[in-house]
Design an enzyme around this catalytic site. Structure first.
Site, short mmCIF file in Angstrom:
data_model
loop_
_atom_site.label_atom_id
_atom_site.label_comp_id
_atom_site.label_asym_id
_atom_site.label_seq_id
_atom_site.Cartn_x
_atom_site.Cartn_y
_atom_site.Cartn_z
N LYS A 161 0.87 -1.18 0.00
CA LYS A 161 0.00 0.00 0.00
C LYS A 161 0.89 1.22 0.00
CE LYS A 161 -2.67 2.21 3.71
NZ LYS A 161 -3.70 1.95 4.73
N LYS A 163 1.05 5.49 0.13
CA LYS A 163 0.31 6.71 0.45
C LYS A 163 0.40 7.66 -0.74
CE LYS A 163 -0.83 5.80 4.76
NZ LYS A 163 -2.20 5.83 5.26
N ASP A 188 -3.50 4.84 -0.74
CA ASP A 188 -4.30 5.44 0.35
C ASP A 188 -4.08 6.94 0.34
OD1 ASP A 188 -5.66 6.11 2.64
OD2 ASP A 188 -4.44 4.90 4.01
N GLU A 213 -7.97 3.80 -1.29
CA GLU A 213 -8.48 4.00 0.06
C GLU A 213 -8.71 5.48 0.34
OE1 GLU A 213 -5.95 2.04 2.91
OE2 GLU A 213 -6.93 2.99 4.63
N ASP A 238 -11.96 4.32 4.90
CA ASP A 238 -11.27 4.21 6.19
C ASP A 238 -11.87 5.29 7.10
OD1 ASP A 238 -9.49 4.46 8.33
OD2 ASP A 238 -7.66 4.56 7.15
N LYS A 262 -10.86 -0.55 11.33
CA LYS A 262 -9.96 -0.22 12.44
C LYS A 262 -10.84 -0.23 13.67
CE LYS A 262 -6.63 2.57 9.88
NZ LYS A 262 -6.24 3.94 9.51
N GLY A 290 -4.37 -0.50 10.14
CA GLY A 290 -3.40 -0.36 11.22
C GLY A 290 -3.19 1.09 11.59
#
Ligand code: OSB
Ligand code: MG
Length: 369
Positions: A161, A163, A188, A213, A238, A262, A290
């Site tokens: 993943k 960012k 993400d 995401e 998320d 989460k 996470g």
């Protein structure tokens, strides 16, 4: 079980490398460890609020305040027959899911230990190993990003993943995809874009991403539905999913095809179970997100991710990806044959907080009895 004593431990540890997202850079990673005591047993959980309100409005300070002044008094001295009873004790408190989750989850660990079973068994877990990936922060250059990705792939991670933020999207994604044509790859955005960027996201369809995401605003559901309608790539929410209610809204209007679970963001394991079951019925797969947890929070995440509808790889990496020395023992290692981490098999969360390390990294402590 009568809750005889509760302790809050504010600790902080340095990350092995700074973690940069669209909302900021984290060098140190503070948290509050919550310990609940009953019948000679201790249940542990991690409050994942950060020093600053970048990811969530909750911070270490707000969580400490809400726990100390409202949540702990509502539970201390109470006889709790099942952990599902905990949220109702402070049901009138609005918001603050991260603080609430820490207290409720500590009671789950306590009850699992009292029964002598792993937490995953109380949750209906179906797997002993959880498929995992690594979440890679924004890097100083595309070349550096490719190096970092190559390094994690060499370590055995099979889901990457990365960012993204405005100006750091198509080019770095294209570079990683070119290097790893068939790896499970996702991006993400941590809410850094708006619906006006729809064309940018349409271009991402060419990279065969597992998902994108949280591209849009942290409280949005409606615009995500408009964006999802224009993309082949699944959107995963998320930040926007704070409760079972938000999950239902998102599913009903087609705002996402996947949800990042989460447990802290949704206020604790009871809500996580409710969302899990709702998503399972609706055909929305989950994966475990996470928050750069220590071993305490990471262990709980592994137990949660053993539940049946967690069918996508989680943001649960090995201990050495985050910390030189973890507060909990034993450290988590990657099973390199299948990019998994083994769910601890001991009672409760199945890891032990090392007292000497707790003392070493502790900033403050308060005990309630
Ligand atoms: O958006 O998933 C996120 C870390 C802190 C805050 C938000 C996020 C993250 C991560 C790291 O992506 C996941 C991990 O713990 O490895
Ligand atoms: Mg995220």
């Amino acid at each position: 079980m009568k809750i005889e004593r509760i302790e809050l431990h504010h600790i902080s540890q340095n990350l092995v490398s700074p973690f940069r997202t669209s909302f900021g850079t984290q060098v140190a990673r503070p948290c509050i460890l919550v310990a609940v005591h009953s019948q000679g047993l201790t249940g542990w959980a991690e409050c994942v609020a950060s020093d600053d309100p970048g990811y969530s409005y909750e911070t270490i300070e707000t969580a400490w305040h809400i726990l100390r002044d409202f949540l702990v008094p509502a539970v201390l001295g109470q006889n709790i027959a099942a952990p599902q009873e905990v949220p109702a004790k402070y049901g009138w408190v609005r918001g603050h899911p991260i603080a609430k989750a820490a207290l409720e989850n500590a009671v789950w660990d306590l009850h699992a230990k009292a029964r002598g079973v792993p937490l995953s068994q109380l949750l209906g877990g179906v797997r002993g190993r959880v498929e995992v990936g690594v979440s890679i922060g924004i890097q100083p250059s595309v070349a550096r990003l490719v190096d970092v990705v190559n390094d994690f792939v060499a370590q055995g991670y099979r889901r990457i993943k990365m960012k993204i933020e405005p100006g750091w999207e198509l080019e770095p994604i294209a570079a990683v995809r070119a290097q790893h044509p068939s790896i499970k790859l996702m991006a993400d955005a941590n809410s850094a874009f708006s619906l006006a960027d729809a064309d940018l996201f349409r271009q991402m369809d060419q990279f065969n991403l597992l998902m994108i995401e949280q591209p849009l605003h942290y409280d949005d559901i409606a615009d995500h539905a408009k964006l999802q309608a224009q993309l082949n790539t699944p959107i995963c929410l998320d930040e926007s999913i704070h409760s079972p209610l938000h999950a239902r809204w998102a599913i009903e209007i087609g705002a996402c095809k996947i949800i990042n679970m989460k447990v802290a963001r949704v206020g604790g394991l009871s809500n996580a179970i409710e969302i899990h079951n709702m998503c399972q019925a609706a055909g929305i797969p989950l994966w475990c997100g996470g928050m750069l947890e220590t071993g305490v929070g990471r262990a709980a995440n592994l137990h949660l991710a053993a539940m049946p509808n967690f069918t996508l790889p989680g943001d649960i990496s090995a201990t050495d990806r985050y910390y030189i020395e973890d507060i909990a023992e034993p450290p988590f290692v990657l099973n390199t044959d299948d990019s998994t981490i083994t769910v601890p098999s001991g009672p409760g969360i199945g890891v032990e907080v090392a007292p000497n390390r707790l003392a070493k990294y502790r900033i403050r402590q308060q005990s309630f009895a």
